[in-house]
Each structure stands twice: as structure tokens, then as C-alpha cells.
Design a protein around this motif. Structure first.
Motif, PDB file in Angstrom:
ATOM      1  N   MET A 134       0.687  -1.168  -0.009  1.00 28.72           N
ATOM      2  CA  MET A 134      -0.080   0.085  -0.053  1.00 28.72           C
ATOM      3  C   MET A 134       0.933   1.101  -0.276  1.00 28.72           C
ATOM      4  O   MET A 134       0.656   2.240  -0.876  1.00 28.72           O
ATOM      5  N   LEU A 135       1.803   1.185   0.754  1.00 30.08           N
ATOM      6  CA  LEU A 135       2.811   2.539   0.961  1.00 30.08           C
ATOM      7  C   LEU A 135       3.728   2.614  -0.455  1.00 30.08           C
ATOM      8  O   LEU A 135       3.901   3.795  -0.741  1.00 30.08           O
ATOM      9  N   ALA A 136       3.853   1.482  -0.970  1.00 32.32           N
ATOM     10  CA  ALA A 136       4.701   1.444  -2.362  1.00 32.32           C
ATOM     11  C   ALA A 136       4.222   2.233  -3.284  1.00 32.32           C
ATOM     12  O   ALA A 136       4.369   2.887  -4.464  1.00 32.32           O
ATOM     13  N   LYS A 137       2.473   1.996  -3.256  1.00 35.54           N
ATOM     14  CA  LYS A 137       1.701   2.668  -4.453  1.00 35.54           C
ATOM     15  C   LYS A 137       1.314   3.877  -4.018  1.00 35.54           C
ATOM     16  O   LYS A 137       0.234   4.574  -4.673  1.00 35.54           O
ATOM     17  N   SER A 138       1.638   4.388  -2.876  1.00 32.54           N
ATOM     18  CA  SER A 138       0.962   5.676  -2.361  1.00 32.54           C
ATOM     19  C   SER A 138       1.743   7.156  -2.792  1.00 32.54           C
ATOM     20  O   SER A 138       1.458   8.226  -2.537  1.00 32.54           O
ATOM     21  N   GLY A 139       3.328   6.866  -3.363  1.00 33.39           N
ATOM     22  CA  GLY A 139       3.942   7.986  -3.856  1.00 33.39           C
ATOM     23  C   GLY A 139       4.636   8.602  -2.555  1.00 33.39           C
ATOM     24  O   GLY A 139       4.552   8.112  -1.510  1.00 33.39           O
ATOM     25  N   THR A 140       4.990   9.625  -2.812  1.00 27.77           N
ATOM     26  CA  THR A 140       5.815  10.319  -1.625  1.00 27.77           C
ATOM     27  C   THR A 140       4.756  11.172  -0.794  1.00 27.77           C
ATOM     28  O   THR A 140       4.003  11.934  -1.015  1.00 27.77           O
ATOM     29  N   MET A 141       4.908  10.795   0.655  1.00 26.09           N
ATOM     30  CA  MET A 141       4.236  11.230   1.634  1.00 26.09           C
ATOM     31  C   MET A 141       4.894  11.841   2.641  1.00 26.09           C
ATOM     32  O   MET A 141       6.041  11.330   3.032  1.00 26.09           O
ATOM     33  N   ASN A 142       4.564  12.875   3.437  1.00 28.46           N
ATOM     34  CA  ASN A 142       5.313  13.560   4.431  1.00 28.46           C
ATOM     35  C   ASN A 142       4.334  13.080   5.594  1.00 28.46           C
ATOM     36  O   ASN A 142       3.339  13.774   6.035  1.00 28.46           O
ATOM     37  N   HIS A 143       5.020  12.123   6.339  1.00 26.38           N
ATOM     38  CA  HIS A 143       4.472  11.829   7.395  1.00 26.38           C
ATOM     39  C   HIS A 143       5.526  11.275   8.637  1.00 26.38           C
ATOM     40  O   HIS A 143       6.500  10.596   8.172  1.00 26.38           O
ATOM     41  N   PRO A 144       5.446  11.642  10.017  1.00 21.89           N
ATOM     42  CA  PRO A 144       6.509  11.170  10.862  1.00 21.89           C
ATOM     43  C   PRO A 144       6.697   9.823  10.777  1.00 21.89           C
ATOM     44  O   PRO A 144       7.880   9.457  11.065  1.00 21.89           O
ATOM     45  N   TYR A 145       5.556   8.942  10.742  1.00 19.38           N
ATOM     46  CA  TYR A 145       6.107   7.648  10.743  1.00 19.38           C
ATOM     47  C   TYR A 145       6.832   6.924   9.422  1.00 19.38           C
ATOM     48  O   TYR A 145       7.098   5.859   9.543  1.00 19.38           O
ATOM     49  N   LEU A 146       6.884   7.897   8.371  1.00 22.09           N
ATOM     50  CA  LEU A 146       7.508   7.252   7.177  1.00 22.09           C
ATOM     51  C   LEU A 146       8.891   7.988   6.862  1.00 22.09           C
ATOM     52  O   LEU A 146       9.387   7.906   5.649  1.00 22.09           O
ATOM     53  N   LYS A 147       9.407   8.739   7.909  1.00 25.03           N
ATOM     54  CA  LYS A 147      10.848   9.193   7.484  1.00 25.03           C
ATOM     55  C   LYS A 147      11.562   9.174   8.743  1.00 25.03           C
ATOM     56  O   LYS A 147      10.936   9.082   9.968  1.00 25.03           O
ATOM     57  N   SER A 148      12.593   9.182   8.758  1.00 21.42           N
ATOM     58  CA  SER A 148      13.749   8.906   9.956  1.00 21.42           C
ATOM     59  C   SER A 148      13.800   9.979  10.937  1.00 21.42           C
ATOM     60  O   SER A 148      14.175   9.777  12.137  1.00 21.42           O
ATOM     61  N   GLY A 149      13.596  11.282  10.567  1.00 20.92           N
ATOM     62  CA  GLY A 149      13.590  12.216  11.384  1.00 20.92           C
ATOM     63  C   GLY A 149      15.190  13.027  11.596  1.00 20.92           C
ATOM     64  O   GLY A 149      15.350  13.579  12.438  1.00 20.92           O
ATOM     65  N   GLY A 150      16.128  12.327  10.687  1.00 22.89           N
ATOM     66  CA  GLY A 150      17.407  12.623  11.117  1.00 22.89           C
ATOM     67  C   GLY A 150      18.229  12.079  12.128  1.00 22.89           C
ATOM     68  O   GLY A 150      19.483  12.256  12.005  1.00 22.89           O
ATOM     69  N   SER A 151      17.894  11.349  12.875  1.00 20.05           N
ATOM     70  CA  SER A 151      18.309  10.594  13.989  1.00 20.05           C
ATOM     71  C   SER A 151      19.275   9.371  13.641  1.00 20.05           C
ATOM     72  O   SER A 151      18.586   8.705  12.483  1.00 20.05           O
ATOM     73  N   GLU A 152      20.466   9.325  14.285  1.00 17.58           N
ATOM     74  CA  GLU A 152      21.034   8.471  13.486  1.00 17.58           C
ATOM     75  C   GLU A 152      21.064   6.957  14.358  1.00 17.58           C
ATOM     76  O   GLU A 152      21.524   6.164  14.271  1.00 17.58           O
ATOM     77  N   LYS A 153      20.411   7.385  15.650  1.00 19.87           N
ATOM     78  CA  LYS A 153      20.099   6.236  16.629  1.00 19.87           C
ATOM     79  C   LYS A 153      19.202   5.297  16.164  1.00 19.87           C
ATOM     80  O   LYS A 153      18.161   5.636  15.111  1.00 19.87           O
ATOM     81  N   LYS A 154      19.399   3.849  16.279  1.00 22.31           N
ATOM     82  CA  LYS A 154      18.159   2.927  16.204  1.00 22.31           C
ATOM     83  C   LYS A 154      17.766   2.330  17.381  1.00 22.31           C
ATOM     84  O   LYS A 154      18.347   2.307  18.286  1.00 22.31           O
ATOM     85  N   ALA A 155      16.338   1.943  17.255  1.00 20.10           N
ATOM     86  CA  ALA A 155      15.817   0.855  18.180  1.00 20.10           C
ATOM     87  C   ALA A 155      15.368  -0.475  17.690  1.00 20.10           C
ATOM     88  O   ALA A 155      14.956  -0.643  16.744  1.00 20.10           O
ATOM     89  N   VAL A 156      15.918  -1.270  18.626  1.00 22.11           N
ATOM     90  CA  VAL A 156      15.716  -2.792  18.089  1.00 22.11           C
ATOM     91  C   VAL A 156      15.005  -3.341  19.376  1.00 22.11           C
ATOM     92  O   VAL A 156      15.183  -3.328  20.450  1.00 22.11           O
ATOM     93  N   VAL A 157      13.695  -4.002  19.189  1.00 19.09           N
ATOM     94  CA  VAL A 157      13.164  -4.858  19.775  1.00 19.09           C
ATOM     95  C   VAL A 157      13.704  -6.158  19.776  1.00 19.09           C
ATOM     96  O   VAL A 157      13.699  -6.953  18.768  1.00 19.09           O
TER      97      VAL A 157
END
Length: 287
Positions: free
Chosen positions: A56-79
Motif C-alpha cells: 500500500m505504501l509503495a503505491k502511495s507515492g511520496t508522503m510527508n508523515h512522521p512514521y514514514l521518515k527517519s527524522g534525521g536521528s542516527e540512533k536505532k531502536a531494536v526490539v
């Protein structure tokens, strides 16, 4: 050569251990049947959830949403999902190796949300920062637990504290086959086939009432579903791995007991032969 007393003592010790491994195998087998049924029932839903959302997201084109961009932070979270107990073969160590062997998830730039004490202890020793510990979740995982975990991880992602969310767990294939997996959940990555399909399609995904409102609902459900699916599969994999490990331990104990029985009989026969020799030699000397 060990004395008969030493051999007998060691044989008794191994027999006691064998009784424990047999009991643990039986307990793991019972738990596995329940966990296996649950994993097989829930697995298709979570697989389709992952495929549907990424497509669905692959067919949505470019969208500006907090959940779809990294926000510039280099830190990662791993569960990281492991168990609270050992004696499960390589189940826990395989997940730890998967995380530590990743070039992306380095100790200085990765915060660990540990589900299971074994993974938490191992990663903490290797310099990883433990953001949260959820040892109690793996004992009886529920969708509500997964939703609460998702809420906290997504809050850190939306606030820009972390730029990527990863998931490390053990995929349950069948009773004897379990595969450690490392998935990148956010930002969503697309398969080449999905991207090519989206380019070839003239129709883009439409959202109602709007992109932001829809994604605010879809992405948390997507992440929660993957968390819960991973928890369910991890429980089944843990019990399957422990059942195999205890079965191997029981078989090895049986072989050791047989070997010690043979050694004991040889030592006993040697002792009898020596006593007979001494008696005959003494009788010959008297006569």
C-alpha cells in the motif's frame, strides 16, 4: 583407571540429570503443542498485514508523515525477543549473534527494547544500551502487551529520538526448524517488485478522510501486529528448541550411562579376577 565407586557415583549423577532432562522435554512438548497451534493460527494474518501495508505504501507515492521518515536521528531502536530461561540450545545465542553481527545495529547507536532476560544480559555485556526490559511479556504474550510496546517505541520514533525501528526474533517454521530474523519495520522498505509494480500502475493509493489520519491508525496497527506475531512465534520456537535440546541431552545421557555400565562391569570383572588370582596364589603357597 577410575574405581568402581567413582564409576557408580558418576553413573548415579548422570541418571539423576537424565530424569531432569526427560521431565523438561515433556513439559516443553506440552507447551509447544499449545504455542504451535497459536502460532499457526496467527501467522497468516501477520504475514498478510506486512505484505499489505508495504504494498500500500509503495503505491502511495511520496508522503510527508512522521512514521514514514527517519527524522534525521542516527540512533536505532531494536526490539529483541529471547527467553527468560536457558537450556534451549542455540535459541538465545542465535538472536544475540544476529544483532551483534549487524553492521547497522552498533552498540553506540542502538537502544535495545529487551523482551526476555537472556538477550538483555548478553547484549548489555556487549555494550548495548537497554532502553526497556519486558521479561514478563514473553511469559504470556498478549496483543495488549504488543500494543503498549508499540506505543512507546513509536513515541520515541515520532519524537526523533530514534531514526529506525528493528525487530529481532525467531521465526517458527515447524517443530524442528526455527529461523532467527532481523526485520526493519520503520521507515518501511519496499521490495523491488512492489516498487516496479507501483511505477507501472497508473493508479495511486487514495486515502479517506486523509493520508495523515489514515496512517496514524494504520502504522501503529502494522507495528503492533508484527510485534505480537513475533512474540507468538518466539514462544513456539523457544519451546521447540528446548524440546530438541532436552531430547539430545537425554540421548547423550543414555549413551554415557551405557558406557559407564560397561566400564563398571569391566572393573568389577577385573576385581573378581584379581581376588581369584590372589586366593589361588595363596593356596599354592600353603601347599
Amino acid at each position: 583407571m577410575a574405581s568402581m565407586r567413582d564409576i557408580k557415583r558418576r553413573k548415579g549423577s548422570i541418571q539423576s540429570t537424565q530424569q531432569i532432562t526427560k521431565a523438561m522435554k515433556l513439559v516443553s512438548t506440552v507447551k509447544l503443542q499449545k504455542a504451535k497451534t497459536r502460532a499457526e493460527q496467527t501467522n497468516p494474518y501477520f504475514n498478510y498485514m506486512y505484505q499489505t501495508v508495504t504494498s500500500m505504501l509503495a503505491k502511495s507515492g511520496t508522503m510527508n508523515h512522521p512514521y514514514l521518515k527517519s527524522g534525521g536521528s542516527e540512533k536505532k531502536a531494536v526490539v529483541v525477543i529471547t527467553s527468560n530461561r536457558g537450556l534451549a540450545g542455540g535459541y538465545n545465542s542465535n538472536i544475540v549473534k544476529l544483532v551483534t553481527g549487524s553492521e547497522t545495529l552498533t552498540p553506540g547507536q542502538t537502544g535495545v527494547y529487551a523482551i526476555g532476560t537472556k538477550g538483555q544480559e548478553a547484549l548489555e555485556r556487549r555494550g548495548y544500551e537497554i532502553k526497556e526490559s519486558g521479561a514478563e511479556i514473553i511469559e504470556s504474550p498478549s496483543y495488549a502487551d504488543a500494543a503498549e510496546l508499540c506505543k512507546r517505541v513509536l513515541a520515541a520514533y515520532a519524537a526523533g529520538e530514534v531514526g529506525e525501528i528493528w525487530l529481532a526474533y525467531t521465526h517458527f517454521k515447524n517443530t524442528v526448524s526455527h529461523e532467527p530474523k532481523l526485520l526493519k519495520l520503520l521507515p518501511v522498505e519496499f521490495d523491488k517488485e512492489e516498487i516496479e509494480g507501483a511505477k507501472q500502475s497508473d493508479l495511486l493509493m487514495n486515502y479517506e478522510p486523509g493520508e495523515e489520519e489514515a496512517l496514524d491508525m494504520i502504522i501503529p496497527k502494522y507495528v503492533t501486529s508484527l510485534f505480537y506475531g513475533a512474540l507468538v512465534e518466539a514462544v513456539a520456537s523457544e519451546n521447540g528448541a528446548r524440546m530438541q535440546a532436552m531430547d539430545s541431552a537425554t540421548s547423550n545421557a543414555e549413551e554415557m550411562i551405557s558406557d559407564l555400565t560397561l566400564k563398571y562391569n569391566r572393573a568389577r570383572q577385573g576385581s573378581i579376577t584379581q581376588e581369584l588370582t590372589e586366593i589361588i596364589a595363596g593356596a599354592s603357597a600353603i601347599s
